[in-house]
Design a protein around this motif. Structure first.
Motif, PDB file in Angstrom:
ATOM      1  N   TRP A  51       0.953  -1.265   0.053  1.00 49.81           N
ATOM      2  CA  TRP A  51      -0.159  -0.152   0.054  1.00 49.81           C
ATOM      3  C   TRP A  51       0.728   1.151  -0.225  1.00 49.81           C
ATOM      4  N   LEU A  52       1.737   1.305   0.958  1.00 47.48           N
ATOM      5  CA  LEU A  52       2.816   2.257   0.901  1.00 47.48           C
ATOM      6  C   LEU A  52       3.515   2.742  -0.335  1.00 47.48           C
TER       7      LEU A  52
ATOM      8  N   ALA B 129       2.158   1.649  -3.486  1.00 42.24           N
ATOM      9  CA  ALA B 129       1.104   2.215  -4.321  1.00 42.24           C
ATOM     10  C   ALA B 129       1.051   3.663  -4.222  1.00 42.24           C
ATOM     11  N   PHE B 130       1.062   4.069  -2.899  1.00 44.60           N
ATOM     12  CA  PHE B 130       0.811   5.416  -2.400  1.00 44.60           C
ATOM     13  C   PHE B 130       1.923   6.273  -2.981  1.00 44.60           C
ATOM     14  N   ARG B 131       3.250   6.152  -2.877  1.00 46.51           N
ATOM     15  CA  ARG B 131       4.288   6.715  -3.207  1.00 46.51           C
ATOM     16  C   ARG B 131       4.032   6.752  -4.656  1.00 46.51           C
TER      17      ARG B 131
ATOM     18  N   ILE C 290       1.394   6.839  -6.671  1.00 49.19           N
ATOM     19  CA  ILE C 290       0.186   7.749  -7.163  1.00 49.19           C
ATOM     20  C   ILE C 290       0.573   9.408  -6.617  1.00 49.19           C
ATOM     21  N   PHE C 291       1.079   9.449  -5.314  1.00 49.75           N
ATOM     22  CA  PHE C 291       1.176  10.777  -5.040  1.00 49.75           C
ATOM     23  C   PHE C 291       2.396  11.709  -5.920  1.00 49.75           C
TER      24      PHE C 291
ATOM     25  N   LEU D 261       1.784  15.274   1.056  1.00 51.47           N
ATOM     26  CA  LEU D 261       1.413  14.026   1.017  1.00 51.47           C
ATOM     27  C   LEU D 261       2.583  13.104   0.488  1.00 51.47           C
ATOM     28  N   CYS D 262       3.513  13.632  -0.461  1.00 45.65           N
ATOM     29  CA  CYS D 262       4.573  13.004  -0.939  1.00 45.65           C
ATOM     30  C   CYS D 262       5.515  12.725   0.237  1.00 45.65           C
TER      31      CYS D 262
ATOM     32  N   VAL E  98       4.359   9.983   2.686  1.00 41.83           N
ATOM     33  CA  VAL E  98       4.648   8.573   2.005  1.00 41.83           C
ATOM     34  C   VAL E  98       6.137   8.193   1.927  1.00 41.83           C
TER      35      VAL E  98
ATOM     36  N   SER F 229      -3.165  19.522   4.012  1.00 41.79           N
ATOM     37  CA  SER F 229      -2.625  18.382   4.131  1.00 41.79           C
ATOM     38  C   SER F 229      -2.228  17.871   5.567  1.00 41.79           C
TER      39      SER F 229
END
Length: 198
Positions: free
Chosen positions: A9-10, A12-14, A16-17, A85-86, A89, A143
């Motif tokens: 998940w981490l 994936a978030f890295r 995406i962001f 957000l970046c 993560v 944020s």
């Protein structure tokens, strides 16, 4: 020494962001590279839509200048939001490193205004850098507040889960003690009284 596995998940978030942040910065620079006439025409089209909406609310019309400044603020607010957000993560200590998104936003704002100096019909203004930085700070604060709310909710959920586990453990221990007491009761009854033996 065993290294801790990174959560999918981490990762994936890295991805995406990071992609969203790159797209946001690319959008900002694309707008800066537009010639003055094209940029003005686009601002007027957006201004017409905003003023039509405001007319339904019985609010006064906005000038093209105001629309352009609001656009600056909005795109840099998004950048500040994504920068924060970046940062989150990539490090758990995002509050300690809050200067990184601010530095990134300042760099983008300065490059944005520098690009506009060389585009026909565009100008570079210090006030735009201030507006851009205000947007970055606003986005980073939004944020940060959301991240702290999420962190609080996660901590609350963990405490609740731990309390449930401890209550279940305590109930099991009490059941075991009660079972042990009931098992020991017949043994006490079976043992002869010493007074009877005397």
């Amino acid at each position: 020494m065993q290294t801790e596995k990174t959560s999918p998940w981490l990762i994936a978030f890295r991805i995406i962001f990071t992609i969203a942040l790159i797209a946001c910065v690319a959008f900002i620079f694309k707008n800066s590279l537009e010639a003055g006439a094209l940029s003005s025409a686009r601002s007027q089209a957006i201004m017409a839509r905003i003023n039509a909406f405001l007319a339904h609310l019985n609010l006064g019309p906005l000038s093209e200048h105001t629309v352009r400044k609001l656009a600056h603020f909005a795109e840099f607010t998004l950048e500040g939001f994504l920068l924060m957000l970046c940062l989150r993560v990539y490090t758990a200590h995002f509050v300690r490193h809050i200067s990184w998104p601010l530095l990134g936003g300042m760099t983008t704002a300065l490059l944005d205004e520098t690009i506009q100096r060389f585009i026909p019909g565009r100008s570079s203004q210090v006030t735009d850098v201030w507006i851009d930085m205000a947007g970055v700070v606003s986005g980073a604060l939004i944020s940060l507040i959301l991240l702290l709310i999420v962190r609080g909710l996660v901590a609350f959920h963990r405490v609740k889960k731990e309390n449930r586990r401890l209550r279940a453990e305590k109930a099991e221990l009490l059941r075991q003690q009660e079972a042990d007491r009931l098992d020991a009761a017949p043994l006490r009854n079976e043992q002869p009284d010493r007074r009877e033996l005397l």
